[in-house]
Scaffold this active site. Structure first.
Site, PDB file in Angstrom:
ATOM      1  N   LYS A  57       0.787  -1.305   0.022  1.00  0.00           N
ATOM      2  CA  LYS A  57       0.009   0.125   0.150  1.00  0.00           C
ATOM      3  C   LYS A  57       0.930   1.293  -0.033  1.00  0.00           C
ATOM      4  O   LYS A  57       0.353   2.139  -0.494  1.00  0.00           O
ATOM      5  CB  LYS A  57      -0.922  -0.083   1.179  1.00  0.00           C
ATOM      6  CG  LYS A  57      -1.895  -0.899   1.166  1.00  0.00           C
ATOM      7  CD  LYS A  57      -3.041  -0.317   0.170  1.00  0.00           C
ATOM      8  CE  LYS A  57      -4.532  -1.180   0.495  1.00  0.00           C
ATOM      9  NZ  LYS A  57      -5.443  -0.592  -0.371  1.00  0.00           N
ATOM     10  N   SER A 307       0.651  -9.853  -0.344  1.00  0.00           N
ATOM     11  CA  SER A 307       0.426  -8.414  -0.498  1.00  0.00           C
ATOM     12  C   SER A 307       0.611  -7.651   0.919  1.00  0.00           C
ATOM     13  O   SER A 307       0.837  -6.361   1.049  1.00  0.00           O
ATOM     14  CB  SER A 307      -0.891  -7.939  -1.099  1.00  0.00           C
ATOM     15  OG  SER A 307      -1.917  -8.738  -0.262  1.00  0.00           O
TER      16      SER A 307
END
Length: 405
Positions: A57, A307
């Site tokens: 992110k 992720s």
């Protein structure tokens, strides 16, 4: 139509983002899988779980913030997130000298809240969901003039996330399939932009938790659809509605979006921890869950994006137990048997003879559901896997014990 209304991010946009991120983010490693590679071909993990702030992110957050004007930066930024986007915005804001306000759900994992504050953001807990936090952030932006940094539905964020795919294609130029988790769709959109521009033959596959699967219904309806309820242990992808920008990208650039169950996610977290020594949060493990469960058709070599690695230790304990149970390596069951001397010892001896390791025993004699002369015994037993578990339970039933789960 959405596709014609929304300009898709281009490869040049992502390459520019890559230049902007130089020296800011890690070029994360590509690790060979232990346990998923097969004679058909190898599987690799793109380890964004070891990225700065523990997730990909930070890529999109930094690109979005660094493209703000000086006047916008002076107004500060505001964001809403369950954790990883919050940390990404906090890191990016600190690096650029921008004031950051972050709204997080009241139930956000405590380590993510603490980390976001540690990176310098002002954190406020509000509401029960990310949507509640998004509403609070939008109201704050309207009231104060702060720039709202959306967690996924913005071209700059998509461009930043797409740099993950630039690295994958450099590290594994022969890749045939890229698999990544999908919440709002920012990461898979960026991957799609790069893959389809540089290697149109590469299959791009998104994975959602079954309890929070917004894209299958939205793609069928040809517009973003909102779920009445989004429930999953994978809090990083627990989103009830796709973005309009990300939806356009997914529809045009992603080959398939599949779903996985909570049990499959738990087993994937456990596999990564045991076999690759990688600590990955549930949202970061859904691609591996899809590979393990053979939910998706894969052309090899395949790369699964891990992720994020920001997981609450208490959740990790529950996930390990859940994963062990789902794989048949940990059993919890109750046995009703005769309340006579030696019966309990005989039953425990049978379990030991069959190779079961007894973790916990709770003996209950006073229960209105029990018949006269019966006793209930709750057991936790470690086994060697599904076949061993079935053998053990069969032996207990053959011996006349009544099992309940």
């Amino acid at each position: 139509m959405i596709a014609t209304m929304t300009r898709l991010v281009t490869l040049d946009d992502v390459k520019r983002a890559g230049d902007e991120l130089a020296g800011i983010v890690r070029n994360t490693p590509l690790e060979p899988s232990r346990g998923l590679s097969s004679p058909a071909g190898p599987v690799y993990y793109k380890c964004e779980n070891v990225q700065r702030a523990g997730a990909y992110k930070v890529r999109g957050a930094y690109v979005r913030l660094c493209r703000l004007t000086d006047a916008e930066r002076r107004r500060g930024v505001v964001a809403a997130s369950a954790g990883n986007h919050a940390q990404g915005v906090a890191v990016a804001a600190a690096a650029l000298g921008v004031t950051a306000k972050v709204f997080m759900p009241a139930g956000a994992p405590l380590p993510k809240v603490a980390a976001t504050r540690g990176y310098g953001a002002d954190v406020e807990l509000v509401g029960a969901s990310v949507e509640d936090s998004l509403s609070a952030a939008a109201e704050f932006a309207d009231r104060t003039g702060a720039v709202f940094i959306h967690p996924f539905d913005h071209p700059d964020v998509i461009a930043g996330q797409g740099t993950v795919a630039l690295e994958i294609l450099r590290q594994c130029p022969e890749v045939k399939t890229i698999i990544a988790g999908v919440g709002g769709g920012g990461l898979i959109s960026g991957i799609g932009v790069v893959a389809k521009a540089m290697r149109p033959d590469v299959r791009v596959i998104g994975v959602q938790a079954a309890g929070s699967a917004t894209f299958p219904a939205s793609l069928k309806a040809d517009e973003p659809m909102e779920l009445a309820r989004a429930e999953t242990i994978a809090d990083g992808i627990r989103v009830s509605r796709p973005g309009r920008v990300t939806f356009a990208h997914v529809r045009e650039l992603v080959d398939d979006v599949v779903t996985v169950t909570e049990e499959e996610i738990s087993q994937a977290v456990l596999l990564l921890l045991e076999r690759n020594k990688l600590l990955v949060e549930p949202a970061g493990a859904v691609g591996v869950a899809a590979l393990m469960s053979k939910t998706v058709d894969v052309e090899y070599p395949a790369v699964a994006v891990l992720s994020g690695g920001n997981i609450d230790p208490l959740l990790l304990l529950r996930l390990i137990e859940h994963g062990l149970s789902a794989s048949g390596r940990f059993l919890r069951f109750t046995v009703r048997c005769a309340d006579r001397p030696g019966v309990l010892a005989s039953m425990l001896g049978l379990i030991a003879e069959r190779g079961g390791n007894i973790i916990d025993v709770m003996h209950q004699r006073y229960d209105a559901r029990l018949g006269l002369g019966e006793v209930s015994v709750a057991l936790s037993v470690e086994t060697r896997g599904e076949s061993h578990a079935q053998h053990l339970m069969g032996a207990l039933r053959d011996a006349g014990y009544h099992l309940a789960f």
